[in-house]
Every structure is written in C-alpha cells, then in structure tokens.
Design a protein around this motif. Structure first.
Motif, PDB file in Angstrom:
ATOM      1  N   TYR A   1     -47.822   6.881 -30.499  1.00 49.41           N
ATOM      2  CA  TYR A   1     -48.519   7.855 -29.652  1.00 49.41           C
ATOM      3  C   TYR A   1     -48.807   7.276 -28.256  1.00 49.41           C
ATOM      4  CZ  TYR A   1     -51.600  11.424 -27.939  1.00 49.41           C
ATOM      5  OH  TYR A   1     -52.126  12.417 -27.167  1.00 49.41           O
ATOM      6  N   ILE A   2     -49.237   6.024 -28.206  1.00 47.84           N
ATOM      7  CA  ILE A   2     -49.561   5.393 -26.918  1.00 47.84           C
ATOM      8  C   ILE A   2     -48.347   5.433 -25.996  1.00 47.84           C
ATOM      9  CG2 ILE A   2     -50.091   3.164 -25.807  1.00 47.84           C
ATOM     10  CD1 ILE A   2     -51.898   2.602 -28.295  1.00 47.84           C
TER      11      ILE A   2
ATOM     12  N   ASN B   1     -45.643   7.500 -26.264  1.00 49.16           N
ATOM     13  CA  ASN B   1     -44.925   8.775 -26.187  1.00 49.16           C
ATOM     14  C   ASN B   1     -45.811  10.002 -26.044  1.00 49.16           C
ATOM     15  OD1 ASN B   1     -42.023   7.838 -26.832  1.00 49.16           O
ATOM     16  ND2 ASN B   1     -43.280   6.855 -28.386  1.00 49.16           N
ATOM     17  N   GLN B   2     -47.115   9.826 -26.080  1.00 49.10           N
ATOM     18  CA  GLN B   2     -48.061  10.936 -26.016  1.00 49.10           C
ATOM     19  C   GLN B   2     -47.815  11.989 -27.098  1.00 49.10           C
ATOM     20  OE1 GLN B   2     -50.796  10.604 -23.902  1.00 49.10           O
ATOM     21  NE2 GLN B   2     -49.776   8.636 -23.887  1.00 49.10           N
TER      22      GLN B   2
ATOM     23  N   ARG C   1     -48.514  16.518 -31.168  1.00 54.18           N
ATOM     24  CA  ARG C   1     -49.336  16.086 -30.027  1.00 54.18           C
ATOM     25  C   ARG C   1     -50.800  15.902 -30.420  1.00 54.18           C
ATOM     26  NH1 ARG C   1     -46.493  15.094 -25.906  1.00 54.18           N
ATOM     27  NH2 ARG C   1     -44.690  16.320 -25.363  1.00 54.18           N
TER      28      ARG C   1
ATOM     29  N   VAL D   1     -55.736  12.926 -32.490  1.00 53.06           N
ATOM     30  CA  VAL D   1     -56.088  12.591 -31.110  1.00 53.06           C
ATOM     31  C   VAL D   1     -57.172  13.570 -30.679  1.00 53.06           C
ATOM     32  CG1 VAL D   1     -55.282  12.516 -28.727  1.00 53.06           C
ATOM     33  CG2 VAL D   1     -53.790  11.768 -30.569  1.00 53.06           C
TER      34      VAL D   1
ATOM     35  N   ASP E   1     -60.091  14.590 -27.543  1.00 51.83           N
ATOM     36  CA  ASP E   1     -60.498  14.407 -26.150  1.00 51.83           C
ATOM     37  C   ASP E   1     -61.867  13.756 -26.131  1.00 51.83           C
ATOM     38  OD1 ASP E   1     -58.292  15.427 -24.753  1.00 51.83           O
ATOM     39  OD2 ASP E   1     -58.939  17.478 -25.181  1.00 51.83           O
TER      40      ASP E   1
ATOM     41  N   GLU F   1     -60.673  10.307 -21.418  1.00 50.72           N
ATOM     42  CA  GLU F   1     -59.742   9.567 -22.274  1.00 50.72           C
ATOM     43  C   GLU F   1     -59.418  10.345 -23.537  1.00 50.72           C
ATOM     44  OE1 GLU F   1     -61.753   5.968 -23.175  1.00 50.72           O
ATOM     45  OE2 GLU F   1     -61.510   5.145 -21.165  1.00 50.72           O
ATOM     46  N   LYS F   2     -58.383   9.886 -24.199  1.00 46.48           N
ATOM     47  CA  LYS F   2     -58.044  10.404 -25.527  1.00 46.48           C
ATOM     48  C   LYS F   2     -58.356   9.303 -26.528  1.00 46.48           C
ATOM     49  CE  LYS F   2     -54.789  13.854 -24.237  1.00 46.48           C
ATOM     50  NZ  LYS F   2     -55.487  15.076 -24.415  1.00 46.48           N
TER      51      LYS F   2
ATOM     52  N   THR G   1     -57.979   8.102 -30.677  1.00 48.44           N
ATOM     53  CA  THR G   1     -57.355   8.352 -31.978  1.00 48.44           C
ATOM     54  C   THR G   1     -58.344   7.979 -33.070  1.00 48.44           C
ATOM     55  OG1 THR G   1     -56.317   6.170 -32.060  1.00 48.44           O
ATOM     56  CG2 THR G   1     -54.986   7.976 -31.169  1.00 48.44           C
TER      57      THR G   1
END
Length: 166
Positions: free
Chosen positions: A54-55, A57-58, A90, A113, A115, A119-120, A122
C-alpha cells in the motif's frame, strides 16, 4: 554371559530414556495449536506485505505475485488462504485462512486505510472463530475513525487479544 544379559536391558533402557528426553511428543492439543499458529503467522505476514504494498502503490493487491511472504500456492496441508478486497483495494483487504480439518479454528485478517487528518493510517486485526470451524469469520467492518477498534464479528474473537493474554 550373565553380564551381557544384565547390560543389554540397561543399555536399551538408557537408549529409550535419552530418546524420550530429546524427542518432542505432540499431544493432539499441541498439534492443533501449532497448526493454528501456522495460519495466524501466515495471515500476519500477508497483512504486513499488504501494508508495505500500500505504501508504494496507494492500494492493496489481490495478486499473490506482489506479496513476498506468499507462495504462489495459497494452500497448506491444514488451510486454504484467500485474499479479497474489502471494501475495495484502495480502502482495505481481507485474508482468510479456512481450515481443512474439523478440529481447527479458521481465521480472517484485515487491514484498512483510515483518514487521520492530513495522513492515512493503516489498522489491522486478525479474527479467529471461537470454536473449531471449516468456515472463516466474515471480515469485520471498517472502523469509522482511527481511534475506533476493529471489532470481530459474532462467533469470532481477536486472535491478537487472545495471544496477548497467553
């Protein structure tokens, strides 16, 4: 001749005692626990790889080729593993370990993930069935806020909490 008759049983007893001390005897309970640990560890590794993916590739991935911890075969002698987007790649991913044996628990791990202001964040959890089951628990719902705990569905419990108590 008499010495051999007395030495032989003593030698056999000594050999059996030393083998008994070094060999691990698995009871059905310890065998079950070690099989369940296999599933917990596999899900934990997959969730870790998902966070790393995820970091970069979002998004999460449903392809095992993108996850270093996963072998191409999502099978073991004790469990069948599956990766599913939850609710989409996502926002979250779910990994299930479904038992192939009636005496083992099944597991579902999730990473979401959320909000957290600018920042996001996990967050993850692994849920295990409270009783042995050939059905993995349903994936938990996505928490509404970062401070909210992921809650395992009815019929399951947090595998991480169970491990913390041991």
């Amino acid at each position: 001749m008499h010495k051999i008759r007395f030495l032989l049983p003593a030698l056999i007893a000594l050999t059996l005692a030393s083998v008994g001390c070094s060999a691990e005897v698995k009871t059905p309970k310890t065998a079950t626990v070690s099989m369940e640990v296999e599933a917990r560890e596999a899900i934990g590794s997959i969730l870790f790889d998902q966070k790393a993916y995820y970091i970069g590739n979002q998004a999460f991935t449903t392809s095992v080729r993108n996850l270093p911890a996963v072998s191409s075969a999502m099978e073991s002698p004790n469990y069948s593993y599956k990766i599913k987007a939850k609710p989409d790649t996502r926002k979250g991913i779910a990994v299930t370990a479904t038992s192939k044996h009636p005496n083992l628990r099944s597991f579902t791990g999730v990473v979401f993930v959320l909000d957290a202001g600018k920042e996001k964040l996990t967050v993850s959890e692994i849920c295990e069935t409270t009783q042995p089951s050939k059905d993995a628990p349903n994936p938990p719902a996505v928490p509404k806020r970062p401070s909210e705990q992921i809650r395992c569905p009815v019929g399951s419990r947090s595998a991480l909490s169970v491990l913390a108590l041991q």
